[in-house]
Design a protein around this motif. Structure first.
Motif, PDB file in Angstrom:
ATOM      1  N   ALA A  43      46.908  45.850  47.142  1.00  0.00           N
ATOM      2  CA  ALA A  43      47.381  45.373  45.833  1.00  0.00           C
ATOM      3  C   ALA A  43      46.265  45.518  44.793  1.00  0.00           C
ATOM      4  CB  ALA A  43      47.839  43.916  45.931  1.00  0.00           C
ATOM      5  N   LYS A 213      50.543  39.021  45.600  1.00  0.00           N
ATOM      6  CA  LYS A 213      49.198  39.559  45.774  1.00  0.00           C
ATOM      7  C   LYS A 213      48.860  40.500  44.615  1.00  0.00           C
ATOM      8  CE  LYS A 213      48.605  38.400  50.552  1.00  0.00           C
ATOM      9  NZ  LYS A 213      48.357  38.734  51.952  1.00  0.00           N
ATOM     10  N   THR A 214      49.888  41.072  43.963  1.00  0.00           N
ATOM     11  CA  THR A 214      49.671  41.899  42.769  1.00  0.00           C
ATOM     12  C   THR A 214      49.175  41.033  41.614  1.00  0.00           C
ATOM     13  OG1 THR A 214      51.361  43.461  43.457  1.00  0.00           O
ATOM     14  CG2 THR A 214      50.794  43.455  41.115  1.00  0.00           C
TER      15      THR A 214
END
Ligand code: CTP
Ligand code: CA
Length: 230
Positions: A43, A213-214
Motif C-alpha cells: 500500500a 492500509k492505503t
C-alpha cells in the motif's frame, strides 16, 4: 484517496520501501518465518507512485502481484533484504522499513534435508541474531536530508505502554519516524485496516484514525513529505 497532478508532492523523489516477512532456512525445505503479509508495504508503494515518486519495493516472500509502476526486488532472508535495501538506500530520498525481518537465523543451515531420528529425539536449534537493517541505515545516512521510517508492532508489557515502548524503539533505532501499531487486540496480520500513531524523532506524535492500509500509507507519506520541505 485519489490525487491529481497538484498532489504530486513526491515527484522527483526516489523512495525505497521494504515489505513482507523474511525466512531463515534450516535446510532446503524448512524455514523460520513470520506472519507479515506485505499488505502495508505494498500500500505504501502504490501510494508513493500515486504521489509521483520513483519507487523501489524490496519484497520478502510476498504473494501479492507487483504494483504497477514499481521496481520490485524479491528476497527471502534478512541478510538478502539487508543487502538490497542498504545498496538502494544510497540513492534514496526516503527509506521505509515496513518489512518484518526475522530477528534470528540458524547458526548453520543444513545443505540436505534434516532427517527424523528413530529414537524420538529432536535436533537442537542454535540461533544467532540477524543484522538490524533500520538501525544500520539510520546510523549510516548516505544521502543528506534522507528520511528514514521504521515500524513497530507492540503489545505493551510490564516495562511500558505501547507508546512508551515506541518512543524507546524510535530512540534506539535512530530513525526519523516510527509508525507504531498497537497489536494487543489481535487481528492485524493480513487485515484490511490498521490504526497507528506516527512518532517523530523531533517530538511530534500524529494519531492516524483507523482506516485502510492505503489511508495509513498516505498519512505516512504526508509526514515524510513535510520533512522533505523542512
Ligand atoms: N528491523 C530491521 N532489521 C531487523 C529487525 C527489525 O530493519 N533485523 C526493522 C523493522 O523493519 C521495523 C523496525 O526495525 O521497521 C522495528 O522492528 P521490530 O521487530 O519492532 O524491532 P526489533 O528491534 O527487532 O525489536 P523487538 O525485540 O521488539 O522485535
Ligand atoms: Ca523484531
Amino acid at each position: 484517496l485519489e490525487r491529481g497532478v497538484e498532489g504530486q508532492d513526491l515527484a522527483g523523489r526516489h523512495v525505497v520501501v521494504s515489505a513482507g516477512g523474511t525466512r531463515e532456512y534450516l535446510d532446503p525445505v524448512r524455514f523460520l518465518g513470520n506472519r507479515s503479509s506485505g499488505l502495508q508495504g505494498y500500500a505504501l508503494a502504490r501510494a508513493a507512485v500515486a504521489r509521483g515518486a520513483r519507487v523501489t519495493l524490496v519484497a520478502a516472500n510476498v504473494t501479492l502481484p507487483d504494483p504497477a509502476g514499481v521496481d520490485v526486488v524479491r528476497v527471502e532472508t534478512t541478510a538478502q533484504l539487508r543487502d538490497e535495501v542498504v545498496r538502494r538506500a544510497a540513492q534514496a530520498d526516503a527509506v521505509v522499513m515496513a518489512a518484518a525481518p526475522a530477528d534470528f537465523r540458524p547458526v548453520a543451515a543444513s545443505e540436505s534435508k534434516i532427517k527424523k531420528a528413530s529414537d524420538g529425539s529432536a535436533p537442537p536449534l542454535a540461533l544467532e541474531q540477524n543484522p538490524d537493517i533500520l538501525a544500520e541505515i539510520s546510523a549510516d545516512r548516505q544521502r543528506g536530508g534522507q528520511v528514514v521510517v521504521g515500524f513497530a508492532a507492540e503489545t505493551g508489557d510490564a516495562t511500558g505502554s505501547v507508546l512508551e515502548l515506541g518512543q524507546a524503539k524510535l530512540a534506539r533505532k535512530g530513525c526519523d519516524l516510527l509508525v507504531v501499531n498497537d497489536v494487543g487486540g489481535g487481528a492485524v496480520f493480513g487485515a484490511e485496516e490498521n490504526d497507528v500513531v506516527i512518532l517523530g524523532a523531533d517530538g511530534t506524535s500524529v494519531d492516524v484514525e483507523r482506516g485502510s492500509k492505503t489511508s495509513v500509507a498516505h498519512a505516512i507519506w504526508d509526514q515524510v513529505a513535510r520533512r522533505f520541505v523542512m
